[in-house]
Design a protein around this motif. Structure first.
Motif, short mmCIF file in Angstrom:
data_model
loop_
_atom_site.label_atom_id
_atom_site.label_comp_id
_atom_site.label_asym_id
_atom_site.label_seq_id
_atom_site.Cartn_x
_atom_site.Cartn_y
_atom_site.Cartn_z
N GLU A 194 56.09 76.96 42.90
CA GLU A 194 56.34 78.23 42.20
C GLU A 194 55.45 79.32 42.78
O GLU A 194 55.89 80.47 42.96
CB GLU A 194 55.99 77.98 40.72
CG GLU A 194 56.37 79.04 39.75
CD GLU A 194 55.89 78.64 38.33
OE1 GLU A 194 55.35 77.53 38.12
OE2 GLU A 194 56.07 79.48 37.43
N ALA A 195 54.19 78.99 43.10
CA ALA A 195 53.28 79.98 43.69
C ALA A 195 53.78 80.41 45.07
O ALA A 195 53.72 81.59 45.42
CB ALA A 195 51.87 79.40 43.78
N PHE A 196 54.30 79.45 45.86
CA PHE A 196 54.91 79.81 47.15
C PHE A 196 56.10 80.74 46.90
O PHE A 196 56.28 81.74 47.61
CB PHE A 196 55.40 78.55 47.89
CG PHE A 196 54.37 77.95 48.82
CD1 PHE A 196 54.27 78.39 50.14
CD2 PHE A 196 53.51 76.95 48.39
CE1 PHE A 196 53.34 77.84 51.01
CE2 PHE A 196 52.56 76.40 49.26
CZ PHE A 196 52.48 76.84 50.56
N ASP A 197 56.94 80.40 45.91
CA ASP A 197 58.14 81.21 45.65
C ASP A 197 57.76 82.63 45.21
O ASP A 197 58.36 83.61 45.65
CB ASP A 197 59.01 80.55 44.57
CG ASP A 197 59.60 79.23 45.05
OD1 ASP A 197 59.73 79.05 46.28
OD2 ASP A 197 59.93 78.38 44.20
N LYS A 198 56.74 82.74 44.35
CA LYS A 198 56.36 84.06 43.84
C LYS A 198 55.68 84.88 44.93
O LYS A 198 55.86 86.09 45.01
CB LYS A 198 55.44 83.91 42.62
CG LYS A 198 56.22 83.44 41.39
CD LYS A 198 55.32 83.23 40.19
CE LYS A 198 56.13 82.86 38.96
NZ LYS A 198 55.27 82.43 37.84
N THR A 199 54.89 84.21 45.78
CA THR A 199 54.24 84.91 46.89
C THR A 199 55.32 85.47 47.83
O THR A 199 55.24 86.61 48.29
CB THR A 199 53.29 83.95 47.64
OG1 THR A 199 52.23 83.63 46.75
CG2 THR A 199 52.73 84.56 48.90
N ALA A 200 56.34 84.65 48.11
CA ALA A 200 57.43 85.10 48.98
C ALA A 200 58.10 86.33 48.39
O ALA A 200 58.38 87.31 49.10
CB ALA A 200 58.43 83.96 49.16
N LYS A 201 58.33 86.29 47.08
CA LYS A 201 59.00 87.41 46.42
C LYS A 201 58.15 88.68 46.54
O LYS A 201 58.66 89.76 46.88
CB LYS A 201 59.23 87.04 44.95
CG LYS A 201 60.36 87.77 44.30
CD LYS A 201 60.68 87.13 42.96
CE LYS A 201 61.87 87.80 42.32
NZ LYS A 201 62.26 87.14 41.07
N THR A 202 56.85 88.54 46.28
CA THR A 202 55.93 89.69 46.39
C THR A 202 55.98 90.30 47.78
O THR A 202 55.89 91.51 47.95
CB THR A 202 54.47 89.21 46.12
OG1 THR A 202 54.41 88.66 44.83
CG2 THR A 202 53.47 90.35 46.24
#
Ligand code: KG4
Ligand code: ZN
Length: 372
Positions: free
Chosen positions: A167-175
């Motif tokens: 989830e942290a990878f996914d949110k970082t990608a989105k940012t």
């Protein structure tokens, strides 16, 4: 015994048939997975209603394909397993109800499988691994270090206090304006980046417990991105590389703590086993190997398609439970929340020598080469 397994907890629809010999060895007869990533990509994450609808539309066809490819008929099955949780309720209802219908019509036992237990037992299918071993599960929804002591017998040594690693990878990608799912995108872009340009926090590092925390790191990436805006491609690559390095440092430290807790409570583990989509990250894979060696054990890393969600792991967990007579009734309920340490344990000893905890015969490390 031969078991059909269905997986519908999140955004993969999957069906598989596996066989388990009396000596505990397993083999995959078929394993069909349909990833719904394309249907969710535009929304930057999994949309539960779209997922449930997609499961309904394709599950029947996938089951037919899995049965066809296995070369077996429904009448030859010894059980029908479905992931009954934890996961998104819509998908759980689709998979479990379908499994019940097949079990009812063909008069076979139903096994309502905990999805996390299925991840935990996969290494016994791929590597004939004896108990006890230490599992590191890192996916989009889960981050856990678990002592796997026997079928149905799990002790959680560490977990995340907020976000899962994936989830942290996914949110970082989105940012940073990268595609969903974020893990592969961040890893790809990080190859061009400088992991030391940004000094990001390493939450939890040095603590004696084996817990994780990702939200502070995620926020630090966002604040740094805001400070650097507008972001050049090199800024994005450097942020990705610095984020990934921070995650890697945290995972290395948390595994050190987890393996220490394991040894103190249960003795030396037979292996460190990794599962979940994050375990396909090359930087993480390399450190897993080093962590296992430092912890005095070996790394077992099932093939990537068996680390991420699939039907074979559900069928296999069903077979392992069926070997102990652990079946479920047709009123088994889907469980969106279902902690691994609350699954039902066997009450009777294994039905035959060779079935039980610690009975793995000639545990096979050769099958799955681990990159250095
Ligand atoms: O196990 P999985 O396929 O599905 C579940 O979440 O159940 O894991 C998907 C997660 C996503 O968050 C994805 O971004 C992450 O695993 N992931 C990765 C990589 N590949 C997938 N994270 C980091 N690096 C990767 N190469
Ligand atoms: Zn999973």
């Amino acid at each position: 015994m031969i078991v059909l397994g269905l997986e519908t907890t999140c955004d993969e629809t999957a069906a598989a048939v596996v066989e388990r010999d009396d000596d505990g060895r397993g083999r995959i007869l078929s394993n069909v997975v349909f990833s719904q990533i394309d249907e969710h990509a535009a929304f930057g994450g999994v949309v539960p209603e779209i997922a449930a609808r997609a499961h309904v539309e394709i599950l029947d066809g996938l089951i037919a394909q899995a049965m066809r490819e296995s070369g077996r008929h429904f009448a030859e099955l010894d059980g029908v397993a479905a992931a009954a949780g934890p996961g998104l309720i819509g998908g759980l209802i689709v998979g479990l109800t379908t499994a019940k219908a097949i079990a009812l019509v063909h008069e076979k036992p139903l096994i309502a499988v905990n999805h996390l237990e299925a991840h935990a037992l996969t290494a016994r299918l791929t590597n004939d691994l004896p108990f006890p071993y230490c599992l590191f599960l890192a996916s989009g929804g889960h981050t856990q270090i678990v002592a796997v002591l026997g079928v149905g017998d799990y002790v959680r040594l560490g977990t995340t206090r907020d976000d899962a690693i994936g989830e942290a990878f996914d949110k970082t990608a989105k940012t940073l304006g990268l595609d969903y799912p974020g893990g592969p995108a961040v890893e790809r872009v990080a190859r061009q980046g400088d992991p030391e340009r940004f000094a990001l926090p390493r939450p939890m590092v040095g603590r004696p417990d084996a817990d994780f925390s990702l939200s502070g790191l995620k926020t630090a990436v966002r604040l740094e991105a805001e400070r650097q805006a507008p972001l050049s491609d090199q800024d994005v690559a450097d942020l990705c590389a610095s984020f990934q390095a921070a995650v890697a440092d945290m995972v290395r430290d948390r595994l050190r703590a987890g393996l220490k807790l394991f040894r103190e409570r249960f003795g030396q583990p037979m292996a460190l086993v990794a599962a979940g989509g994050v375990a396909s990250n090359q930087v993480i894979r390399a450190l897993l190997n080093a962590s296992a060696l430092d912890g005095g054990t070996v790394l077992v890393l099932p093939r990537p398609e068996l680390c991420t969600d699939n039907g074979a792991m559900i069928a296999w967990a069903g077979a392992e439970r069926l070997a102990y007579g652990l079946t479920d009734t047709l009123d088994a309920a889907p469980r969106p929340r279902w902690p691994l340490d609350s699954v039902r344990k066997p009450t009777a000893p294994p039905p035959r020598p060779g079935f039980g905890p610690g009975s793995g015969s000639g545990f096979d490390l050769a099958g799955d080469p681990v990159p250095a």
